[in-house]
Design a protein around this motif. Structure first.
Motif, PDB file in Angstrom:
ATOM      1  N   SER A  60       4.755  16.506  51.760  1.00  0.00           N
ATOM      2  CA  SER A  60       5.141  17.870  51.401  1.00  0.00           C
ATOM      3  C   SER A  60       6.554  18.184  51.867  1.00  0.00           C
ATOM      4  N   SER A  61       6.909  17.702  53.076  1.00  0.00           N
ATOM      5  CA  SER A  61       8.260  17.948  53.574  1.00  0.00           C
ATOM      6  C   SER A  61       9.297  17.245  52.709  1.00  0.00           C
ATOM      7  N   ALA A  62       9.007  15.996  52.284  1.00  0.00           N
ATOM      8  CA  ALA A  62       9.954  15.275  51.421  1.00  0.00           C
ATOM      9  C   ALA A  62      10.138  15.992  50.092  1.00  0.00           C
ATOM     10  N   GLN A  63       9.038  16.515  49.531  1.00  0.00           N
ATOM     11  CA  GLN A  63       9.140  17.244  48.268  1.00  0.00           C
ATOM     12  C   GLN A  63       9.951  18.528  48.448  1.00  0.00           C
ATOM     13  N   ARG A  64       9.778  19.225  49.586  1.00  0.00           N
ATOM     14  CA  ARG A  64      10.578  20.439  49.803  1.00  0.00           C
ATOM     15  C   ARG A  64      12.060  20.103  49.935  1.00  0.00           C
ATOM     16  N   ARG A  65      12.359  19.022  50.627  1.00  0.00           N
ATOM     17  CA  ARG A  65      13.780  18.643  50.768  1.00  0.00           C
ATOM     18  C   ARG A  65      14.380  18.241  49.426  1.00  0.00           C
ATOM     19  N   LEU A  66      13.592  17.561  48.570  1.00  0.00           N
ATOM     20  CA  LEU A  66      14.081  17.263  47.221  1.00  0.00           C
ATOM     21  C   LEU A  66      14.378  18.549  46.462  1.00  0.00           C
ATOM     22  N   GLU A  67      13.505  19.503  46.599  1.00  0.00           N
ATOM     23  CA  GLU A  67      13.753  20.783  45.912  1.00  0.00           C
ATOM     24  C   GLU A  67      15.008  21.451  46.468  1.00  0.00           C
ATOM     25  N   ASP A  68      15.208  21.372  47.814  1.00  0.00           N
ATOM     26  CA  ASP A  68      16.410  21.972  48.398  1.00  0.00           C
ATOM     27  C   ASP A  68      17.688  21.297  47.865  1.00  0.00           C
ATOM     28  N   LEU A  69      17.685  19.953  47.769  1.00  0.00           N
ATOM     29  CA  LEU A  69      18.866  19.249  47.246  1.00  0.00           C
ATOM     30  C   LEU A  69      19.097  19.564  45.778  1.00  0.00           C
ATOM     31  N   LEU A 189      25.267  13.395  47.307  1.00  0.00           N
ATOM     32  CA  LEU A 189      24.050  14.106  46.915  1.00  0.00           C
ATOM     33  C   LEU A 189      23.034  13.152  46.337  1.00  0.00           C
ATOM     34  N   GLY A 190      23.495  12.182  45.512  1.00  0.00           N
ATOM     35  CA  GLY A 190      22.569  11.213  44.927  1.00  0.00           C
ATOM     36  C   GLY A 190      21.893  10.367  45.986  1.00  0.00           C
ATOM     37  N   GLN A 191      22.685   9.974  47.015  1.00  0.00           N
ATOM     38  CA  GLN A 191      22.102   9.168  48.090  1.00  0.00           C
ATOM     39  C   GLN A 191      21.071   9.973  48.889  1.00  0.00           C
ATOM     40  N   ALA A 192      21.377  11.244  49.122  1.00  0.00           N
ATOM     41  CA  ALA A 192      20.430  12.083  49.857  1.00  0.00           C
ATOM     42  C   ALA A 192      19.131  12.254  49.068  1.00  0.00           C
ATOM     43  N   ILE A 193      19.255  12.460  47.753  1.00  0.00           N
ATOM     44  CA  ILE A 193      18.057  12.614  46.916  1.00  0.00           C
ATOM     45  C   ILE A 193      17.257  11.329  46.921  1.00  0.00           C
ATOM     46  N   ARG A 197      13.380  10.690  48.096  1.00  0.00           N
ATOM     47  CA  ARG A 197      12.396  10.083  47.199  1.00  0.00           C
ATOM     48  C   ARG A 197      11.725   8.885  47.871  1.00  0.00           C
ATOM     49  N   VAL A 198      12.545   8.119  48.577  1.00  0.00           N
ATOM     50  CA  VAL A 198      11.976   6.978  49.315  1.00  0.00           C
ATOM     51  C   VAL A 198      10.966   7.480  50.362  1.00  0.00           C
ATOM     52  N   ALA A 199      11.322   8.593  51.063  1.00  0.00           N
ATOM     53  CA  ALA A 199      10.404   9.147  52.068  1.00  0.00           C
ATOM     54  C   ALA A 199       9.106   9.632  51.427  1.00  0.00           C
ATOM     55  N   ALA A 200       9.205  10.235  50.228  1.00  0.00           N
ATOM     56  CA  ALA A 200       8.011  10.698  49.530  1.00  0.00           C
ATOM     57  C   ALA A 200       7.142   9.526  49.111  1.00  0.00           C
ATOM     58  N   ARG A 201       7.808   8.453  48.591  1.00  0.00           N
ATOM     59  CA  ARG A 201       7.026   7.282  48.174  1.00  0.00           C
ATOM     60  C   ARG A 201       6.343   6.633  49.380  1.00  0.00           C
ATOM     61  N   GLU A 202       7.059   6.584  50.510  1.00  0.00           N
ATOM     62  CA  GLU A 202       6.440   6.002  51.701  1.00  0.00           C
ATOM     63  C   GLU A 202       5.214   6.815  52.149  1.00  0.00           C
ATOM     64  N   ALA A 203       5.307   8.137  52.119  1.00  0.00           N
ATOM     65  CA  ALA A 203       4.165   8.976  52.513  1.00  0.00           C
ATOM     66  C   ALA A 203       3.000   8.784  51.551  1.00  0.00           C
ATOM     67  N   ASP A 204       3.319   8.703  50.228  1.00  0.00           N
ATOM     68  CA  ASP A 204       2.264   8.493  49.237  1.00  0.00           C
ATOM     69  C   ASP A 204       1.600   7.133  49.432  1.00  0.00           C
ATOM     70  N   ALA A 205       2.438   6.103  49.724  1.00  0.00           N
ATOM     71  CA  ALA A 205       1.878   4.769  49.947  1.00  0.00           C
ATOM     72  C   ALA A 205       1.013   4.751  51.199  1.00  0.00           C
ATOM     73  N   ALA A 206       1.420   5.481  52.246  1.00  0.00           N
ATOM     74  CA  ALA A 206       0.622   5.523  53.475  1.00  0.00           C
ATOM     75  C   ALA A 206      -0.727   6.189  53.210  1.00  0.00           C
ATOM     76  N   MET A 207      -0.749   7.246  52.402  1.00  0.00           N
ATOM     77  CA  MET A 207      -2.008   7.912  52.074  1.00  0.00           C
ATOM     78  C   MET A 207      -2.917   6.989  51.268  1.00  0.00           C
ATOM     79  N   ALA A 208      -2.317   6.244  50.331  1.00  0.00           N
ATOM     80  CA  ALA A 208      -3.124   5.300  49.546  1.00  0.00           C
ATOM     81  C   ALA A 208      -3.708   4.215  50.450  1.00  0.00           C
ATOM     82  N   LYS A 209      -2.886   3.719  51.375  1.00  0.00           N
ATOM     83  CA  LYS A 209      -3.373   2.698  52.308  1.00  0.00           C
ATOM     84  C   LYS A 209      -4.493   3.259  53.185  1.00  0.00           C
ATOM     85  N   LEU A 210      -4.355   4.517  53.602  1.00  0.00           N
ATOM     86  CA  LEU A 210      -5.397   5.148  54.426  1.00  0.00           C
ATOM     87  C   LEU A 210      -6.693   5.294  53.641  1.00  0.00           C
ATOM     88  N   ARG A 211      -6.577   5.684  52.382  1.00  0.00           N
ATOM     89  CA  ARG A 211      -7.785   5.802  51.550  1.00  0.00           C
ATOM     90  C   ARG A 211      -8.472   4.470  51.399  1.00  0.00           C
TER      91      ARG A 211
END
Length: 559
Positions: A60-69, A189-193, A197-211
């Motif tokens: 959720s934090s990664a998605q908010r930061r993407l929205e901020d950028l 800006l592109g690098q920050a975005i 995105r990498v942080a969001a993918r990592e969080a999503d992958a961690a949730m999938a691994k946990l499941r």
């Protein structure tokens, strides 16, 4: 001889086996297992929920930061467009850039706050790495924008100068500044975005691994819990439920009248003891039922016989009671009619002017005696009505002293004839009660008449009224022959006649009627009496206690 323990079985094993025979121990094991299983499940669930919550927070934090950028990129585009419009329209108004500038700064501040929250949530090493990378990117983007803003504002000020070609130079300078800003701000800006995105993918992958990790574990835990529940049910719950169901069925059979039901005793636990006691209770109930049936048969025979006797006695009593009430009514009627004529003649005579004074005195005496006789007839009528259940009381505040004086006047002639003194001194504080004056006078007069009748010549009767702890009191004391101790408990019984009672001494209803009337006044009547004995004189004291009126009502009664 005592039984020897089996070879190879130690004493602790025997103790453990005896413990597990107890119903309490088995239920305790069941409850403990359920509690432990529930606690373990709750702990695992809480741990899982904590881990999932961390990954969800990171995503959720990664998605908010993407929205901020994304918002910052859009606001920078708005600022560049406003700067171009300002220079191309030759208005050179710096106010048009204030709102876009403020919005860009707000977007950068939201991004900084989201980054700070994520740093606080992470561990020390991850927080340091994220703070370094995100901090540099944010500082570079803010510095690039501030440089662009200063260049644009400088170009606008130069375009306002009154020289030839100033507007074209300002417009060209703004375009060059925007191109340079785009060349540096866009990659950052592109690098920050991309980092977010990498942080969001990592969080999503961690949730999938946990499941994928928790799914087999949850399935295994569910299976183990189901197996434990099944074993506990088969080992503890099912036998207990079956035995309890047997007891409930047997109790229902006994409630329906089948006291011959018995249960099979199994095991050596508390439920077995309950079953044994249940069988014993059923045996006692069966025996008691047989005794009750036999006693009921005998009782029915006795009741039938006594009912027949009571029916005959009731018929005889009804005839006697009817004759007695008829006697009272006939006597009252026969006496009241001539008395009414006598009173009328006396009143007519007294209205005239008799020639002789003796005639007038005689007629006055006749009138007094006739009125007293008329009062006696009214008393008889009230007694007849009370015997028929028609006792109506007319309550009003009355003076006890006045009641006593009326009663004393009513029996004065009889007391004088027997040479008995009637003593009464009205108190200074006259008690006032709420009562039916005529009925209360008749009760007191009857008590005084009884005292006169049982007093010897030269005797004395003392009347007194006063205030007691329970209300107003009225006492009639005499020094007569007294009441025998054997008769004293029965003096208030209707139609009771003592062994020493003389013929012609009354119908035996006075004290019973007096107690009834006093109780209808919420009062109490009692008798203390003693017969003559060596060193002790005889006498009787009759006490009446009535509720006193409140001072306000008492003052009204006195007035």
């Amino acid at each position: 001889m005592a039984a020897q323990p089996r070879p190879g079985r130690s004493k602790p094993q025997a103790t453990a086996r005896s413990l597990f025979r107890s119903l309490r121990v088995r239920l305790g094991v069941l409850v403990a297992t359920v509690v432990l299983t529930t606690g373990a499940a709750a702990a695992v669930f809480g741990l899982s929920l904590s881990v999932v919550n961390q990954h969800v927070s990171a995503l959720s934090s990664a998605q908010r930061r993407l929205e901020d950028l994304s918002t910052a990129s859009s606001r920078v585009g708005d600022y560049a467009l406003a700067a171009l419009q300002t220079t191309e329209s030759h208005e050179l108004q710096t106010d048009r850039l204030s709102l876009p500038r403020k919005r860009i700064q707000e977007a950068f501040e939201r991004f900084r706050q989201d980054v700070a929250e994520e740093i606080d949530r992470r561990g020390e090493e991850a927080a340091a790495a994220m703070s370094a990378s995100r901090g540099r990117a944010l500082a570079f983007m803010k510095g690039s924008f501030e440089l662009l803003d200063r260049q644009v504002m400088s170009a606008i000020r130069e375009g306002r100068e009154p020289r030839e070609g100033a507007l074209q130079a300002a417009e060209e300078k703004v375009r060059v500044s925007l191109d340079m800003f785009g060349g540096s701000f866009g990659p950052a800006l592109g690098q920050a975005i991309e980092n977010e995105r990498v942080a969001a993918r990592e969080a999503d992958a961690a949730m999938a691994k946990l499941r994928s990790r928790f799914a087999p574990m949850a399935t295994l835990a569910l299976g183990v819990a189901a197996l434990i529940a099944f074993m506990l049910y088969r080992w503890i719950a099912s036998p207990l439920l079956a035995r309890v169901s047997d007891v409930a069925s047997a109790a229902r059979e006994i409630a329906q009248g089948r006291t011959d039901i018995r249960l099979v005793v199994e095991g050596h636990d508390e439920l077995s003891l309950l079953t044994t006691r249940f069988n014993r209770m059923a045996l006692h109930l069966s025996r008691r039922e047989r005794r009750l049936l036999s006693a009921q048969s005998r009782l029915q025979e006795i009741v039938d016989a006594r009912t027949a006797e009571l029916r005959e006695a009731n018929e005889r009593l009804s005839d006697i009671d009817l004759a007695r009430r008829r006697f009272f009514t006939d006597v009252s009627h026969e006496l009241r009619t001539p008395l009414t004529v006598i009173l009328g003649e006396v009143d007519v005579t007294l209205r005239g002017k008799p020639e002789r004074e003796d005639l007038a005195q005689a007629l006055a005496t006749i009138r007094v005696r006739a009125r007293r006789l008329h009062r006696r007839v009214e008393d008889l009528l009230r007694v007849a009505r009370s015997e028929n259940g028609q006792l109506d009381l007319d309550f009003e505040p009355v003076s006890l002293a006045a009641i006593v004086e009326q009663a004393r006047d009513g029996v004065a002639a009889a007391a004088k004839a027997r040479n008995v003194t009637l003593g009464f001194e009205p108190p200074a504080d006259d008690p006032v009660v709420e009562a039916d004056a005529e009925w209360l006078r008749q009760v007191v007069e009857g008590l005084v008449a009884n005292a006169v009748r049982h007093s010897a010549a030269g005797g004395a009767i003392r009347l007194s009224v006063g205030h007691g702890s329970n209300g107003a009191t009225l006492k009639v004391s005499d020094d007569g022959e007294g009441i025998p101790e054997a008769d004293l408990p029965h003096v208030f019984e209707r139609f009771y006649r003592g062994v020493s009672e003389k013929e012609g001494s009354g119908f035996g209803i006075g004290l019973a009627l007096a107690r009834w009337i006093v109780e209808r006044h919420n009062g109490r009547i009692s008798i203390e009496s003693r017969t003559a004995a060596p060193g002790r004189s005889s006498g009787t004291i009759v006490s009446i206690t009535l509720p006193s009126l409140t001072p306000r009502l008492a003052i009204g009664a006195g007035s």
